[in-house]
Motif scaffolding. Structure first.
Motif, PDB file in Angstrom:
ATOM      1  N   ALA A  39      75.416  58.580  10.831  1.00 52.75           N
ATOM      2  CA  ALA A  39      75.262  58.863   9.402  1.00 52.75           C
ATOM      3  C   ALA A  39      74.669  60.253   9.188  1.00 52.75           C
ATOM      4  O   ALA A  39      75.094  60.995   8.289  1.00 52.75           O
ATOM      5  CB  ALA A  39      74.355  57.806   8.771  1.00 52.75           C
ATOM      6  N   GLN A  40      73.706  60.629  10.038  1.00 49.90           N
ATOM      7  CA  GLN A  40      73.129  61.971   9.909  1.00 49.90           C
ATOM      8  C   GLN A  40      74.172  63.036  10.202  1.00 49.90           C
ATOM      9  O   GLN A  40      74.245  64.063   9.520  1.00 49.90           O
ATOM     10  CB  GLN A  40      71.945  62.113  10.869  1.00 49.90           C
ATOM     11  CG  GLN A  40      70.730  61.294  10.475  1.00 49.90           C
ATOM     12  CD  GLN A  40      69.624  61.384  11.510  1.00 49.90           C
ATOM     13  OE1 GLN A  40      69.849  61.819  12.644  1.00 49.90           O
ATOM     14  NE2 GLN A  40      68.428  60.975  11.126  1.00 49.90           N
ATOM     15  N   LYS A  61      77.338  62.766   9.807  1.00 46.35           N
ATOM     16  CA  LYS A  61      78.297  62.836   8.698  1.00 46.35           C
ATOM     17  C   LYS A  61      77.722  63.638   7.532  1.00 46.35           C
ATOM     18  O   LYS A  61      78.419  64.439   6.914  1.00 46.35           O
ATOM     19  CB  LYS A  61      78.655  61.420   8.234  1.00 46.35           C
ATOM     20  CG  LYS A  61      79.611  60.696   9.169  1.00 46.35           C
ATOM     21  CD  LYS A  61      80.004  59.348   8.612  1.00 46.35           C
ATOM     22  CE  LYS A  61      81.049  58.678   9.497  1.00 46.35           C
ATOM     23  NZ  LYS A  61      81.423  57.346   8.998  1.00 46.35           N
ATOM     24  N   ARG A  62      76.425  63.409   7.244  1.00 49.74           N
ATOM     25  CA  ARG A  62      75.806  64.185   6.150  1.00 49.74           C
ATOM     26  C   ARG A  62      75.758  65.665   6.504  1.00 49.74           C
ATOM     27  O   ARG A  62      76.023  66.525   5.672  1.00 49.74           O
ATOM     28  CB  ARG A  62      74.396  63.650   5.869  1.00 49.74           C
ATOM     29  CG  ARG A  62      74.376  62.331   5.123  1.00 49.74           C
ATOM     30  CD  ARG A  62      72.992  62.062   4.543  1.00 49.74           C
ATOM     31  NE  ARG A  62      72.011  61.864   5.591  1.00 49.74           N
ATOM     32  CZ  ARG A  62      71.750  60.693   6.150  1.00 49.74           C
ATOM     33  NH1 ARG A  62      72.392  59.612   5.747  1.00 49.74           N
ATOM     34  NH2 ARG A  62      70.829  60.584   7.090  1.00 49.74           N
ATOM     35  N   THR A 120      79.234  67.098   6.166  1.00 44.04           N
ATOM     36  CA  THR A 120      79.581  67.316   4.753  1.00 44.04           C
ATOM     37  C   THR A 120      78.882  68.550   4.204  1.00 44.04           C
ATOM     38  O   THR A 120      79.480  69.351   3.468  1.00 44.04           O
ATOM     39  CB  THR A 120      79.183  66.083   3.925  1.00 44.04           C
ATOM     40  OG1 THR A 120      79.809  64.926   4.470  1.00 44.04           O
ATOM     41  CG2 THR A 120      79.604  66.248   2.482  1.00 44.04           C
ATOM     42  N   PHE A 121      77.602  68.719   4.594  1.00 41.72           N
ATOM     43  CA  PHE A 121      76.863  69.903   4.144  1.00 41.72           C
ATOM     44  C   PHE A 121      77.509  71.189   4.663  1.00 41.72           C
ATOM     45  O   PHE A 121      77.695  72.159   3.915  1.00 41.72           O
ATOM     46  CB  PHE A 121      75.414  69.803   4.633  1.00 41.72           C
ATOM     47  CG  PHE A 121      74.628  71.075   4.445  1.00 41.72           C
ATOM     48  CD1 PHE A 121      74.169  71.450   3.189  1.00 41.72           C
ATOM     49  CD2 PHE A 121      74.358  71.915   5.529  1.00 41.72           C
ATOM     50  CE1 PHE A 121      73.466  72.621   3.021  1.00 41.72           C
ATOM     51  CE2 PHE A 121      73.661  73.084   5.357  1.00 41.72           C
ATOM     52  CZ  PHE A 121      73.210  73.446   4.098  1.00 41.72           C
TER      53      PHE A 121
END
Length: 295
Positions: A15-16, A18-19, A22-23
């Protein structure tokens, strides 16, 4: 199915990631948009400012102190002279050096030192080459402010780029072609001339044209060797003084009158058309030789 502790940690990191992904995607997208907006703004501003001066008289007239009579004829002819002479000196030397380094030079620390220095030379600011050309060609060899001195200086500038591009093109040739040719009894020179260079030609031509495009847009080296900014005649030999489009643009941008600023914008449009055509020719030549090789 119960989730193990390892899988939980992995999901958390996923999840990290993926974030973070995205950033970074948003950051790179904004950087691309910003660059395109700046480029588009410059193109629109230059086009709007200089378009009204673009006509046949502007292309076929010599520079003048009167903006209405000024043109870029001597700059266009000087640029063509400069590109032809620079290619004449730089291409054989650059391709020859790359072939030697890739096919003949013994592998070892000395070759690695040479490769590192060639890569460093490709990144040196162009004004340094201008200082070298001033000392070597203009003063030591007494070539004065001539086309020959300018083209030799620009040849030094693009020589590392041509060497690196040619080396990359030769490395891209499948090793099986070399080995097959040697297995059939071909000599090293036959392998180079009959197999390697024809296959590597698209990459070499692309590198050469892109290097010449850089030389076409450079101003600092020619200013350093003392190229003239006002020429109302055409060069007839390689020992004649000259001017080129970037120097003519530089000269007009230093004038306080608004009309000369608009003339500079018109000359920038012509220079961009030259660069666009050269880059387009590189793409077309590469595609042509790729299709020819695929047949």
């Amino acid at each position: 199915m119960p989730v193990t502790a390892t899988e939980s940690r992995f999901d958390l990191r996923l999840a990290q990631r993926k974030r973070f992904g995205t950033f970074m995607l948003c950051l790179f997208f904004l950087a691309t948009v910003f660059g395109l907006l700046v480029l588009l703004t410059l193109l629109v501003d230059v086009t709007v400012t200089g378009l009204r001066w673009l006509d046949a008289d502007f292309l076929t007239s010599f520079p003048s102190r009167n903006p209405e009579e000024a043109g870029i004829k001597s700059a266009i002819v000087g640029s063509l002279w400069m590109m032809g002479l620079t290619a004449l000196f730089a291409v054989p030397l650059g391709v020859g050096a790359a072939v030697y380094l890739e096919e003949y030079a013994p592998r070892g620390w000395f070759l690695r030192v040479i490769q590192v220095n060639i890569a460093n030379l490709a990144g040196i600011p162009s004004v340094i080459y201008g200082i070298l050309g001033l000392g070597l060609f203009v003063r030591f060899m007494a070539l004065e402010r001539s086309l020959l001195a300018g083209s030799l200086t620009m040849a030094l500038l693009i020589l590392p780029v041509i060497v690196i591009a040619t080396q990359e093109a030769l490395r891209a040739v499948p090793s099986g072609i070399r080995e097959s040719a040697y297995a059939l009894g071909a000599t090293r020179s036959q392998v180079i001339w009959s197999h390697l260079l024809p296959i590597a030609t698209p990459g070499i031509l692309t590198g050469v044209i892109l290097a010449l495009s850089r030389a076409l847009g450079e101003t600092a080296p020619l200013i350093m060797i003392g190229a003239l900014t006002f020429i109302a005649f055409l060069p007839e030999s390689v020992m004649d003084p000259f001017t080129v489009l970037p120097i003519q643009i530089f000269n007009w941008t230093t004038r306080p009158q608004a009309a000369f600023q608009e003339l500079a914008a018109a000359a920038i449009i012509v220079l961009m058309v030259f660069l666009f055509l050269m880059n387009l020719s590189a793409i077309l030549l590469r595609n042509h030789f790729d299709k020819k090789r695929a047949l």
